[in-house]
Design a protein around this motif. Structure first.
Motif, PDB file in Angstrom:
ATOM      1  N   GLU A 222      -5.142   1.099   1.954  1.00 50.37           N
ATOM      2  CA  GLU A 222      -4.783   0.311   3.498  1.00 50.37           C
ATOM      3  C   GLU A 222      -5.208   0.536   4.737  1.00 50.37           C
ATOM      4  OE1 GLU A 222      -3.394  -3.434   5.503  1.00 50.37           O
ATOM      5  OE2 GLU A 222      -2.894  -1.313   5.819  1.00 50.37           O
ATOM      6  N   GLU A 223      -4.546   1.308   5.093  1.00 45.85           N
ATOM      7  CA  GLU A 223      -4.531   2.069   6.495  1.00 45.85           C
ATOM      8  C   GLU A 223      -6.287   2.235   6.793  1.00 45.85           C
ATOM      9  OE1 GLU A 223      -1.639   1.627   7.989  1.00 45.85           O
ATOM     10  OE2 GLU A 223       0.001   2.060   7.723  1.00 45.85           O
TER      11      GLU A 223
ATOM     12  N   ASP B 177       6.374   0.603   7.008  1.00 42.48           N
ATOM     13  CA  ASP B 177       4.715   0.471   7.394  1.00 42.48           C
ATOM     14  C   ASP B 177       3.921   1.538   5.834  1.00 42.48           C
ATOM     15  OD1 ASP B 177       2.236  -0.143   7.304  1.00 42.48           O
ATOM     16  OD2 ASP B 177       1.474   0.380   8.827  1.00 42.48           O
TER      17      ASP B 177
ATOM     18  N   HIS C 275       1.171  -1.286   0.170  1.00 38.42           N
ATOM     19  CA  HIS C 275      -0.191  -0.194   0.262  1.00 38.42           C
ATOM     20  C   HIS C 275       1.065   1.470   0.375  1.00 38.42           C
ATOM     21  CE1 HIS C 275       0.360   0.735   4.484  1.00 38.42           C
ATOM     22  NE2 HIS C 275       0.017  -0.392   4.755  1.00 38.42           N
TER      23      HIS C 275
ATOM     24  N   GLU D 151       4.510  -6.127   3.760  1.00 38.40           N
ATOM     25  CA  GLU D 151       3.872  -4.957   5.096  1.00 38.40           C
ATOM     26  C   GLU D 151       5.593  -5.332   5.572  1.00 38.40           C
ATOM     27  OE1 GLU D 151       1.625  -3.211   5.920  1.00 38.40           O
ATOM     28  OE2 GLU D 151       0.111  -3.562   5.622  1.00 38.40           O
TER      29      GLU D 151
HETATM   30 ZN   LIG Z   1       0.378  -1.165   6.679  1.00 36.80          ZN
END
Ligand SMILES: [Zn+2]
Length: 382
Positions: free
Chosen positions: A149-150, A115, A85, A174
């Motif tokens: 995605e978050e 992340d 992502h 990830e």
């Molecule tokens: Zn992530």
């Protein structure tokens, strides 16, 4: 030995990997800022175009950025799906404050660096590294870059699930976990909203006529939280509560938002059934519950164990032992692919710490091993 590079053969260069990661990180991209997310999508699209991949960019909707799909022009049949992502949880401007891009010893800081822009870039570099060595993957590879995605991938979930069906493996970039570990299972995530309706009255003059929604909710919360069972891997968190209209009014309404984590599909069904069937504890009040699972559990099955074994063998080529973390409560897009039976290996990105925090960082020392792992997985999976 596989690691002993021949003269003139391109090597995985940590400085080069880091430089590329920093380019992606320098473009801040909070999930809800489609324009900013699309600037990094532009960047990634250009890089994959230069590698000769076939691109398919789907315009974003509901205020989110675009979904970018990049496919190798070679290979036949079901291939490897690589998920990453490009959004982060950090608001614009963090890069000038706590998360200034900087290196301190082995740590490199930046918004979304851990992340998971490092992971996404590592996957790109891995393919580029194979190509510049004149190699190809045995299987076709699809890279799918997700813009939100978050916030639970609301606009890309269907796409991920549709693409997953045409693939043999899924690699999720990830973040790696403390001590250089990967992820082979994740709990499922459920979200529920409970609404209690009581009856308002004057707290001084007609107290006895009121039916407090807050009191009922308090009882419900005690019952909900008591359902947490660490031994079975079930957690329930009442994370948000709203209710009442004034301190001198018996409250007529109260709502609570609840987070559920479960390790298996069976428990997901059992707990969902329990939630939706909850009834009032006190009298003369109404209780309604809505919601359900929004990420299914990702369970380590035989296919995942086998894929993890392949990754472990690759890590041994560079003298390292690869371990997986015990069942984690954090969800990812890997939950969607694993729930469909696609062997999914997650947490393949850079090692580091501080996801979503103001001290988010990756470890420089993990860049070469993680890039090697991804490169060899792409090269050898068949
Ligand atoms: Zn992530």
């Amino acid at each position: 030995m596989a690691v002993e590079a021949k003269k003139n053969e391109p090597k995985i260069d940590a400085e080069e990997v880091l430089e590329g990661i920093v380019e992606w990180v320098s473009i801040e991209s909070p999930s809800h800022d489609a324009k900013s997310v699309n600037v990094v999508v532009d960047k990634v699209e250009g890089q994959f175009r230069d590698l000769g991949l076939k691109l398919d960019r789907t315009p974003g909707r509901d205020g989110f950025g675009d979904i970018l799909e990049c496919r190798t022009p070679w290979g036949e049949g079901k291939g490897i799906l690589v998920l990453a992502h490009l959004d982060t949880v950090h608001p614009i401007g963090m890069i000038e404050r706590d998360l200034r891009v900087r290196r301190e010893g082995d740590s490199i800081f930046g918004p979304g660096i851990y992340d998971m822009k490092a992971g996404g870039y590592i996957a790109y570099y891995a393919l580029r590294h194979l190509i510049r060595q004149g190699k190809k993957t045995k299987l076709p590879v699809t890279f799918l870059f997700i813009p939100e995605e978050e916030v639970g991938s609301p606009t890309s979930r269907a796409r991920i699930e549709a693409i997953a069906k045409d693939h043999k493996y899924c690699l999720v970039m990830e973040p790696g976990r403390d001590g250089d570990k990967v992820v082979t299972s994740r709990k499922g995530v459920g979200r529920f909203v409970m609404t209690v309706k009581g009856r308002a009255s004057h707290a001084g003059v007609r107290h006895e006529d009121g039916r407090s929604a807050i009191l009922e909710m308090a009882k419900q919360i005690v019952r909900l939280e008591a359902k947490t069972d660490y031994a079975r891997g079930i957690t329930i968190n009442v994370g948000l509560v709203r209710g009442g209209t004034g301190v001198n009014v018996v409250s007529a309404e109260c709502t609570a938002e609840i987070d559920l984590r479960v390790p298996s599909q069976q428990l997901a069904e059992e707990m969902t059934h329990w939630f939706l069937g909850l009834e009032p504890i006190g009298s003369d009040v109404e209780v309604t519950v809505s919601g359900g699972m929004n990420r299914p559990p990702y369970q380590k099955d035989a296919g995942i164990t086998d894929l993890f074994g392949k990754a472990q063998a690759i890590y041994r080529e560079i003298g390292k032992e690869l371990n997986d973390v015990p069942l984690t409560g954090g969800g990812s897009d890997g939950n969607f692919t694993a729930a469909l039976g696609l062997p999914t290996l997650d947490g393949l990105g850079a090692d580091g710490k501080g996801a979503h925090a103001a001290y988010e960082q990756i470890y420089y020392s993990s860049l070469v091993p993680r890039t090697y792992l991804c490169t060899r997985l792409l090269e050898t999976l068949e």
